[in-house]
Design a protein around this motif. Structure first.
Motif, mmCIF file in Angstrom:
data_model
loop_
_atom_site.group_PDB
_atom_site.id
_atom_site.type_symbol
_atom_site.label_atom_id
_atom_site.label_comp_id
_atom_site.label_asym_id
_atom_site.label_seq_id
_atom_site.Cartn_x
_atom_site.Cartn_y
_atom_site.Cartn_z
ATOM 1 N N LYS A 507 4.798 27.882 -85.150
ATOM 2 C CA LYS A 507 5.090 27.321 -86.474
ATOM 3 C C LYS A 507 4.607 28.247 -87.590
ATOM 4 C CE LYS A 507 5.038 22.511 -84.915
ATOM 5 N NZ LYS A 507 4.300 21.230 -84.939
ATOM 6 N N ARG A 508 3.524 28.955 -87.354
ATOM 7 C CA ARG A 508 3.009 29.880 -88.377
ATOM 8 C C ARG A 508 3.929 31.074 -88.578
ATOM 9 N NH1 ARG A 508 -3.539 30.014 -88.426
ATOM 10 N NH2 ARG A 508 -3.895 27.802 -87.966
ATOM 11 N N MET A 509 4.702 31.411 -87.543
ATOM 12 C CA MET A 509 5.600 32.569 -87.643
ATOM 13 C C MET A 509 7.010 32.174 -88.079
ATOM 14 S SD MET A 509 3.476 34.913 -86.942
ATOM 15 C CE MET A 509 4.248 36.447 -86.468
ATOM 16 N N CYS A 510 7.293 30.894 -88.117
ATOM 17 C CA CYS A 510 8.612 30.444 -88.583
ATOM 18 C C CYS A 510 8.742 30.691 -90.090
ATOM 19 C CB CYS A 510 8.811 28.959 -88.273
ATOM 20 S SG CYS A 510 9.132 28.613 -86.537
ATOM 21 N N GLY A 511 9.928 31.092 -90.511
ATOM 22 C CA GLY A 511 10.163 31.338 -91.927
ATOM 23 C C GLY A 511 9.463 32.557 -92.472
ATOM 24 N N TRP A 512 8.942 33.404 -91.591
ATOM 25 C CA TRP A 512 8.124 34.542 -92.027
ATOM 26 C C TRP A 512 8.881 35.458 -92.971
ATOM 27 C CZ3 TRP A 512 3.096 35.809 -91.646
ATOM 28 C CH2 TRP A 512 2.736 37.124 -91.943
ATOM 29 N N TYR A 513 10.124 35.764 -92.624
ATOM 30 C CA TYR A 513 10.875 36.723 -93.427
ATOM 31 C C TYR A 513 11.506 36.106 -94.668
ATOM 32 C CZ TYR A 513 10.042 39.845 -89.565
ATOM 33 O OH TYR A 513 9.430 40.615 -88.604
ATOM 34 N N GLN A 514 11.283 34.813 -94.857
ATOM 35 C CA GLN A 514 11.615 34.206 -96.145
ATOM 36 C C GLN A 514 10.508 34.463 -97.150
ATOM 37 O OE1 GLN A 514 12.312 30.053 -95.327
ATOM 38 N NE2 GLN A 514 14.398 30.415 -94.590
ATOM 39 N N GLU A 515 9.324 34.671 -96.626
ATOM 40 C CA GLU A 515 8.159 34.886 -97.494
ATOM 41 C C GLU A 515 7.999 36.349 -97.880
ATOM 42 O OE1 GLU A 515 6.539 32.378 -98.668
ATOM 43 O OE2 GLU A 515 7.748 31.026 -97.462
ATOM 44 N N THR A 516 8.556 37.246 -97.033
ATOM 45 C CA THR A 516 8.489 38.675 -97.338
ATOM 46 C C THR A 516 9.891 39.144 -97.689
ATOM 47 O OG1 THR A 516 8.778 39.213 -95.004
ATOM 48 C CG2 THR A 516 6.525 38.970 -95.815
#
Length: 548
Positions: A507-516
């Motif tokens: 869950k911590r790695m989900c959406g990661w590339y939306q934040e960067t």
């Protein structure tokens, strides 16, 4: 009685295999070659059609030589292909307008993101939800949660139609032809005589509606895809595939089946009855359950595909996929975690646990139940005490955990009761992964003596069509089970906290590339690779011994 010989041609993501079987499904000849993948730009994963054709011609020749047979002695052949990989070519000249755009290609990622966030798709989904509430139609239920993904053909085809000028011109002149790999291969093998696609391959493109069994008119309209470029959709087996031209291998070989790879492996594993399950662990992991005559409407991201259609026999499958399996093994080998993939099970068992380290296998995003193309790969929880063996164990556990999640999705969404899983694919040779899948699902896992079920599935369906095999019951009687893994309840209990912590890490790695900086803009400069690009491209390299 003279023996009959069936040639199975299997074109996977990384390997081309030609296997020749006799009437008892014994292998009497085989050969393989690697698929050459090209990465001209970040996110582009292509196959050159001329290189692929030459490899196909060569691998069949080698298998005939290995079996000491000529093409004239082959009774018939069957073909299985990777899905979602497509090409377009000229109706006039037969020449392609571009290389194959593979299912691992993410050049249309920006389009995927834009469409999934668009008001148009949200309106469609809301309308479908309302219609489902009124009609209780499973088709509208599926539409209400539908999202586009990169491995579907539709948006990559849309990208090609907008960005390749020669293709745009040909479409305007009604001289363009489209096809997934099976369509193009049949076109080439028959001397440009047929423009057809097996229904199992067509149903995996998102261009074909399994609920209506037709090309999806709404998709054609939204994406300006002309019906004129599409192939005719045909049954999975029959004489409509005609024969190869004699010039290729010295004699015409009748083609009696063409089928998508995942459903071919269902035939290889003899999953003929409703509720039967097979799991293929190859380039990715594919969990398929036979749903009979009913396409499954999923809310967790399972995909309803046509498994096969043989006259009046129409069978569907619900499929859950984890796109990175052998790719993960190959990547881990490339960074020096181990020298030989065959040693990984022993390495993992050399330590009692992962020392609190968890791995997220998301080079191609995460499928069900997350359905997140922006998830990132990573290790979480590394400590000064962490050694390579802990990392290897974490990688293997992650592959098993993703398989368990796919199983959980199927169980949550269906009423099927299944007590065993039939396994195939190169990564299924890893005892540590397979035993852990059995432990955590509570299911008996059967691994065949020979794990390449796709080629065998082709032989099964061709042989049944020709009367070499009299029934599906006869095929079941010929199954050769190699190893059976039985669940150990105490291991499942011991893993409860580990599995829960791994899910928290995911869950911590989900959406990661939306934040960067998201991987959605395709640069035209070959050398402008970001760190993320390099990681993704490394994951898409040669698949090695574990590839399907």
């Amino acid at each position: 009685m003279e023996d009959k010989y069936i040639l199975s041609l299997d074109i996977g993501t990384s390997t081309i295999r030609s296997v020749i079987y006799n009437s008892k499904t014994d292998i009497i000849g085989k050969a393989f070659e690697q698929v050459i993948l090209h990465y001209p730009k970040p996110g582009f994963v292509e196959v050159d059609p001329d290189e692929l054709w030459q490899s196909i011609v060569n691998v069949v020749k080698k298998s005939l030589e290995d079996a000491s047979l000529s093409a004239a002695q082959i009774t018939a052949m069957g073909i299985s292909t990777q899905r979602g990989t497509f090409i377009t070519w000229s109706r006039k000249t037969g020449r392609p307008f571009h290389r194959f755009c593979t299912w691992k290609d993410i050049r249309a990622d920006k389009l995927v993101t834009e469409w999934n966030n668009s008001y148009t798709l949200k309106a469609i989904k809301f309308g479908a939800y309302v219609l489902h509430m009124v009609t209780r139609s499973k088709r509208f239920r599926a539409a209400s949660v539908f999202n586009f993904t990169n491995n579907q053909t539709i948006l990559r085809l849309s990208w090609a139609l907008h960005n390749i000028q020669a293709l745009k011109d040909a479409v305007q002149n009604k001289e363009a032809m489209f096809g997934t790999l099976d369509t193009w291969l049949l076109y080439k093998l028959t001397g440009n005589k047929v423009h057809i696609s097996d229904v199992s391959s067509a149903s995996a493109t998102a261009l074909y509606d399994p609920f209506t069994m037709q090309w999806a008119g709404w998709a054609m309209q939204f994406f300006n895809i002309p019906f004129s470029i599409l192939p005719e959709v045909v049954d999975t087996a029959g004489e409509h595939f005609t024969s190869t031209v004699p010039e290729i291998w010295g004699h015409a070989i009748p083609i009696r089946s063409c089928i998508a790879d995942q459903t071919a492996s269902m035939w290889g594993s003899c999953c003929f009855d409703v509720g039967e399950v097979k799991v293929t662990m190859g380039t990715g992991t594919f969990f398929n359950i036979n749903t009979g005559r009913t396409p499954h409407a999923s809310v967790s991201g399972l995909y309803p595909v046509v498994a096969w259609r043989l006259g009046n026999e129409l069978v569907f499958s619900a499929e859950g996929a984890s796109n990175d399996t052998a790719t993960i093994i190959t990547w881990a080998q490339s960074i020096g975690l181990f020298e030989n993939p065959a040693d990984t099970a022993e390495i993992a068992m050399s330590v009692p646990d992962t020392d609190g380290t968890y791995f997220i296998p998301a080079f191609s995003g995460l499928g069900p139940p997350y359905n997140d193309s922006t998830a990132a790969v990573g290790f979480i929880g590394i400590k000064p005490s962490t050694v390579k063996a802990h990392l290897v164990r974490a990688v293997l556990e992650a592959i098993a955990f993703r398989t368990v999640q796919l199983c959980t999705c199927v169980r949550a969404e269906t009423n099927y009761v299944f007590n065993y899983v039939r396994l195939d694919g190169g990564v299924s040779n890893n005892d540590f992964i397979v035993q852990l899948v059995s432990d955590l699902t509570g299911l008996r896992v059967e691994r065949p003596a020979q794990v390449e079920m796709t080629s065998l599935g082709c032989a099964h369906i061709v042989g049944l069509q020709l009367g070499i095999f009299k029934s599906k019951e006869e095929l079941k009687s010929m199954r050769k089970i190699g190893t059976v893994f039985v669940p150990r309840p105490h291991i499942k209990k011991a893993y409860e906290n580990t599995f829960r912590r791994w899910e928290e890490a995911v869950k911590r790695m989900c959406g990661w590339y939306q934040e960067t900086q998201p991987f959605t803009t395709i640069s035209d400069t070959k050398h402008s690779l970001t760190q993320q690009d390099n990681i993704k491209l490394a994951a898409m390299g040669e698949k090695g011994d574990y590839a399907k």
